[in-house]
Design a protein around this motif. Structure first.
Motif, PDB file in Angstrom:
ATOM      1  N   THR A  45       0.823  -1.217   0.000  1.00 30.76           N
ATOM      2  CA  THR A  45       0.000   0.000   0.000  1.00 30.76           C
ATOM      3  C   THR A  45       0.854   1.263   0.000  1.00 30.76           C
ATOM      4  OG1 THR A  45      -0.259  -0.246   2.414  1.00 30.76           O
ATOM      5  CG2 THR A  45      -2.051  -1.054   1.009  1.00 30.76           C
ATOM      6  N   ASN A  46       1.994   1.234   0.682  1.00 34.02           N
ATOM      7  CA  ASN A  46       2.892   2.389   0.619  1.00 34.02           C
ATOM      8  C   ASN A  46       3.399   2.608  -0.808  1.00 34.02           C
ATOM      9  OD1 ASN A  46       3.758   3.923   3.200  1.00 34.02           O
ATOM     10  ND2 ASN A  46       3.595   1.818   3.918  1.00 34.02           N
ATOM     11  N   LEU A  47       3.660   1.531  -1.510  1.00 22.54           N
ATOM     12  CA  LEU A  47       4.146   1.630  -2.884  1.00 22.54           C
ATOM     13  C   LEU A  47       3.076   2.102  -3.853  1.00 22.54           C
ATOM     14  CD1 LEU A  47       6.389  -1.539  -3.495  1.00 22.54           C
ATOM     15  CD2 LEU A  47       7.100   0.850  -3.739  1.00 22.54           C
ATOM     16  N   TRP A  48       1.835   1.640  -3.667  1.00 26.00           N
ATOM     17  CA  TRP A  48       0.834   1.761  -4.721  1.00 26.00           C
ATOM     18  C   TRP A  48      -0.272   2.785  -4.508  1.00 26.00           C
ATOM     19  CZ3 TRP A  48       1.059   0.279  -9.582  1.00 26.00           C
ATOM     20  CH2 TRP A  48       1.980  -0.704  -9.941  1.00 26.00           C
ATOM     21  N   LEU A  49      -0.572   3.169  -3.278  1.00 25.09           N
ATOM     22  CA  LEU A  49      -1.692   4.095  -3.081  1.00 25.09           C
ATOM     23  C   LEU A  49      -1.329   5.503  -3.549  1.00 25.09           C
ATOM     24  CD1 LEU A  49      -3.197   2.954   0.334  1.00 25.09           C
ATOM     25  CD2 LEU A  49      -4.203   2.713  -1.945  1.00 25.09           C
ATOM     26  N   ARG A  50      -2.155   6.054  -4.411  1.00 28.06           N
ATOM     27  CA  ARG A  50      -1.874   7.358  -5.024  1.00 28.06           C
ATOM     28  C   ARG A  50      -2.462   8.530  -4.246  1.00 28.06           C
ATOM     29  NH1 ARG A  50       0.240   6.170  -9.946  1.00 28.06           N
ATOM     30  NH2 ARG A  50      -0.202   4.056 -10.696  1.00 28.06           N
ATOM     31  N   THR A  51      -3.547   8.310  -3.510  1.00 24.34           N
ATOM     32  CA  THR A  51      -4.225   9.429  -2.860  1.00 24.34           C
ATOM     33  C   THR A  51      -4.062   9.436  -1.338  1.00 24.34           C
ATOM     34  OG1 THR A  51      -6.312   8.175  -2.771  1.00 24.34           O
ATOM     35  CG2 THR A  51      -5.938   9.555  -4.700  1.00 24.34           C
ATOM     36  N   ASP A 151       3.499   5.004  12.440  1.00 24.85           N
ATOM     37  CA  ASP A 151       3.526   5.500  11.069  1.00 24.85           C
ATOM     38  C   ASP A 151       4.569   4.733  10.265  1.00 24.85           C
ATOM     39  OD1 ASP A 151       3.599   6.919   8.698  1.00 24.85           O
ATOM     40  OD2 ASP A 151       4.529   8.702   9.570  1.00 24.85           O
ATOM     41  N   THR A 152       4.120   3.960   9.286  1.00 24.02           N
ATOM     42  CA  THR A 152       5.043   3.153   8.484  1.00 24.02           C
ATOM     43  C   THR A 152       5.655   3.921   7.324  1.00 24.02           C
ATOM     44  OG1 THR A 152       3.414   2.316   6.864  1.00 24.02           O
ATOM     45  CG2 THR A 152       3.549   1.168   8.980  1.00 24.02           C
ATOM     46  N   SER A 153       5.079   5.089   6.984  1.00 20.88           N
ATOM     47  CA  SER A 153       5.488   5.798   5.762  1.00 20.88           C
ATOM     48  C   SER A 153       6.702   6.696   5.956  1.00 20.88           C
ATOM     49  CB  SER A 153       4.324   6.628   5.216  1.00 20.88           C
ATOM     50  OG  SER A 153       3.201   5.813   4.944  1.00 20.88           O
ATOM     51  N   GLY A 154       6.755   7.359   7.099  1.00 21.23           N
ATOM     52  CA  GLY A 154       7.806   8.371   7.275  1.00 21.23           C
ATOM     53  C   GLY A 154       7.328   9.682   6.690  1.00 21.23           C
ATOM     54  N   SER A 155       8.018  10.187   5.694  1.00 21.57           N
ATOM     55  CA  SER A 155       7.535  11.380   4.996  1.00 21.57           C
ATOM     56  C   SER A 155       6.201  11.066   4.341  1.00 21.57           C
ATOM     57  CB  SER A 155       8.538  11.818   3.922  1.00 21.57           C
ATOM     58  OG  SER A 155       9.772  12.178   4.506  1.00 21.57           O
ATOM     59  N   SER A 156       5.332  12.070   4.246  1.00 20.93           N
ATOM     60  CA  SER A 156       4.010  11.869   3.651  1.00 20.93           C
ATOM     61  C   SER A 156       4.119  11.271   2.254  1.00 20.93           C
ATOM     62  CB  SER A 156       3.254  13.189   3.575  1.00 20.93           C
ATOM     63  OG  SER A 156       2.015  13.017   2.907  1.00 20.93           O
ATOM     64  N   LEU A 157       3.154  10.424   1.897  1.00 21.09           N
ATOM     65  CA  LEU A 157       3.192   9.730   0.618  1.00 21.09           C
ATOM     66  C   LEU A 157       3.048  10.656  -0.589  1.00 21.09           C
ATOM     67  CD1 LEU A 157       1.144   6.498   1.465  1.00 21.09           C
ATOM     68  CD2 LEU A 157       3.622   6.785   1.334  1.00 21.09           C
ATOM     69  N   PHE A 158       2.661  11.917  -0.369  1.00 24.48           N
ATOM     70  CA  PHE A 158       2.619  12.824  -1.519  1.00 24.48           C
ATOM     71  C   PHE A 158       4.027  13.148  -2.016  1.00 24.48           C
ATOM     72  CE2 PHE A 158       3.095  16.304   1.627  1.00 24.48           C
ATOM     73  CZ  PHE A 158       3.957  17.155   0.963  1.00 24.48           C
ATOM     74  N   LYS A 159       5.024  12.900  -1.185  1.00 23.73           N
ATOM     75  CA  LYS A 159       6.411  13.153  -1.585  1.00 23.73           C
ATOM     76  C   LYS A 159       6.920  11.974  -2.411  1.00 23.73           C
ATOM     77  CE  LYS A 159       7.351  16.228   2.296  1.00 23.73           C
ATOM     78  NZ  LYS A 159       8.206  16.517   3.458  1.00 23.73           N
ATOM     79  N   ARG A 160       6.607  11.996  -3.692  1.00 28.95           N
ATOM     80  CA  ARG A 160       6.929  10.877  -4.583  1.00 28.95           C
ATOM     81  C   ARG A 160       8.440  10.781  -4.854  1.00 28.95           C
ATOM     82  NH1 ARG A 160       1.513   9.855  -4.061  1.00 28.95           N
ATOM     83  NH2 ARG A 160       0.228  10.413  -5.849  1.00 28.95           N
ATOM     84  N   GLY A 161       9.109  11.933  -4.821  1.00 33.88           N
ATOM     85  CA  GLY A 161      10.531  11.936  -5.120  1.00 33.88           C
ATOM     86  C   GLY A 161      10.871  12.498  -6.487  1.00 33.88           C
ATOM     87  N   TYR A 162       9.855  12.865  -7.273  1.00 28.71           N
ATOM     88  CA  TYR A 162      10.139  13.397  -8.614  1.00 28.71           C
ATOM     89  C   TYR A 162      10.091  14.920  -8.678  1.00 28.71           C
ATOM     90  CZ  TYR A 162       5.019  13.947  -9.358  1.00 28.71           C
ATOM     91  OH  TYR A 162       3.696  14.304  -9.266  1.00 28.71           O
ATOM     92  N   ARG A 163       9.542  15.558  -7.675  1.00 25.42           N
ATOM     93  CA  ARG A 163       9.415  17.021  -7.732  1.00 25.42           C
ATOM     94  C   ARG A 163      10.743  17.654  -7.338  1.00 25.42           C
ATOM     95  NH1 ARG A 163       4.461  19.740  -4.780  1.00 25.42           N
ATOM     96  NH2 ARG A 163       3.368  19.399  -6.735  1.00 25.42           N
ATOM     97  N   LEU A 164      11.538  17.979  -8.346  1.00 23.50           N
ATOM     98  CA  LEU A 164      12.846  18.580  -8.104  1.00 23.50           C
ATOM     99  C   LEU A 164      12.756  20.092  -7.962  1.00 23.50           C
ATOM    100  CD1 LEU A 164      14.955  16.472 -10.644  1.00 23.50           C
ATOM    101  CD2 LEU A 164      14.421  15.984  -8.247  1.00 23.50           C
ATOM    102  N   ASP A 165      11.668  20.662  -8.490  1.00 20.48           N
ATOM    103  CA  ASP A 165      11.448  22.104  -8.385  1.00 20.48           C
ATOM    104  C   ASP A 165       9.946  22.332  -8.366  1.00 20.48           C
ATOM    105  OD1 ASP A 165      11.889  24.792  -8.195  1.00 20.48           O
ATOM    106  OD2 ASP A 165      13.143  24.942  -9.982  1.00 20.48           O
ATOM    107  N   LYS A 166       9.534  23.513  -7.944  1.00 17.19           N
ATOM    108  CA  LYS A 166       8.101  23.803  -7.838  1.00 17.19           C
ATOM    109  C   LYS A 166       7.860  25.288  -7.981  1.00 17.19           C
ATOM    110  CE  LYS A 166       8.486  23.835  -2.801  1.00 17.19           C
ATOM    111  NZ  LYS A 166       8.043  23.201  -1.539  1.00 17.19           N
ATOM    112  N   GLY A 167       6.590  25.628  -8.172  1.00 16.92           N
ATOM    113  CA  GLY A 167       6.203  27.028  -8.286  1.00 16.92           C
ATOM    114  C   GLY A 167       5.820  27.597  -6.930  1.00 16.92           C
ATOM    115  N   GLY A 168       5.047  28.683  -6.955  1.00 18.43           N
ATOM    116  CA  GLY A 168       4.707  29.379  -5.722  1.00 18.43           C
ATOM    117  C   GLY A 168       3.674  28.676  -4.865  1.00 18.43           C
TER     118      GLY A 168
END
Length: 373
Positions: A45-51, A151-168
């Motif tokens: 579930t940590n690997l696959w849940l998107r929301t 908590d088995t996840s650690g950092s929130s699952l929204f942190k996928r690891g691909y966001r190298l930069d972001k806007g405001g």
């Protein structure tokens, strides 16, 4: 074990549907979905849940109206089954509508109870070093009902690891995925985000289209736990990699008036492994047009929270109406906190759905197209 997948308010049913499609029998509650499972399910579930935000193990549930009751019930948990002598076990707490409402005191009493149990178990009185694997503990109290979780996840699952930069004002990745899932988009249909910002929504759509596990590029708290097999983690990651549809063709586009944001989107999409599946282009909203049919538009435009911004934002909403309304075979999904959106868009939504973008109340305005067969 009893497990819970937490999520943002408003998308519980989306997470519940995800769980169902992954083969789980789950109960949807406010802010979470409850299910049963073992450590294989924790990994999966940590690997696959998107929301989801996090996957937690429920260690105990009880009623406590005094600190003594809290102490004794936390102490009753078999902490020796979880924690080694050097394990780090930070305790966080939340409380609402309860007699025990002082969060620092709740954390302190719970920590003291765990230490007392560990001292009894290991027959020692010295301080625990807490230099080893981290077991994040949370004590949640609601109307005097206490839930103690790991908590088995650690950092929130929204942190996928691909966001190298972001806007405001970036949209969280799991909220982006929720918007795509709410749109009922299928990979064979055109998909457009005309105000893509740092590219979160198109990237999440491409990951769904390619069946890329959202947690594939990140680490989790449980990976260092003595209870979880490193071999099983490796096996599940390899299995997830084998499911990626590398040869699938997707028609996904992301546009933004700001060229810098298009550059950021490109960098993020490359990190996510979906750059070849998305067409990013600098373009003003007013210049968007298409001859395609039966497409999906998902957009998270500026909200105009500041008074000085509202006029320009309302102009964007008006442009959206003028450009989107003629696309009668397309379905449109626009997320904004401006409850007057329909007025400026020029059309009443087919449906509105209340969602929370972080702590901000927003509405998803849905305009359903009439598909051309």
């Amino acid at each position: 074990m009893k497990l819970i997948a937490t999520c943002a308010a408003g998308i519980e049913s989306v997470l519940g549907n995800e769980m169902k499609h992954l083969g789980y029998s789950a109960n949807v509650e406010n802010g979470r979905v409850c299910f049963d499972g073992d450590f294989d399910d924790v990994i999966f579930t940590n690997l696959w849940l998107r929301t989801a935000d996090r996957i937690k193990i429920v260690l105990s549930q009880f009623t406590a109206k005094t600190f003594e009751e809290l102490f004794e019930n936390v102490k009753e948990i078999h902490w020796e089954d979880w924690l080694a002598l050097d394990s780090a076990f930070p305790v966080n707490a939340k409380s609402q509508k309860s007699q025990l409402h002082n969060v620092p005191s709740i954390q302190s009493i719970a920590k003291k109870a765990i230490v007392e149990k560990m001292n009894q178990t290991y027959h020692r009185r010295t301080k625990f070093p807490e230099t080893g694997s981290v077991y994040p503990i949370e004590v949640i109290i609601n109307k005097n009902k206490v839930m103690v979780t790991l908590d088995t996840s650690g950092s929130s699952l929204f942190k996928r690891g691909y966001r190298l930069d972001k806007g405001g004002a970036p949209l969280k990745e799991n909220m982006g995925a929720a918007l795509v899932l709410l749109s009922h988009w299928y990979p064979e249909l055109p998909f457009v985000d005309p105000t893509c910002g740092s590219g979160t929504i198109p990237i999440e759509a491409a990951m769904i289209g390619k069946d890329i596990a959202p947690g594939l590029k990140r680490k989790f708290a449980f990976e260092n736990w003595q209870q979880v097999s490193c071999q099983k983690i490796k096996c599940q990651r390899e299995k997830a990699k084998s499911k990626i549809k590398s040869d699938i063709e997707l028609d996904i586009s992301g546009y933004d008036i700001d060229g810098r944001m298009i550059n950021i989107s490109t960098v993020n999409a490359k990190a996510a492994g979906v750059l070849d599946n998305i067409k990013f282009k600098q373009m003003a909203l007013k210049d968007f047009h298409t001859e395609k049919v039966n497409g999906i538009i998902v957009s998270n435009p500026p909200y105009g929270k500041r008074l000085s911004d509202r006029e320009s934002v309302h102009k964007i909403y008006n442009q959206m109406g003028e450009i989107y309304r003629p696309l009668t075979s397309w379905s449109k999904y626009i997320l904004t906190s401006d409850l007057q959106f329909e007025k400026y868009y020029g059309q009443i939504a087919s449906k509105k759905r209340k969602l929370y973008n972080g702590s901000l109340r927003t509405d998803l305005f849905q305009y359903w197209g009439k598909k051309i067969r």
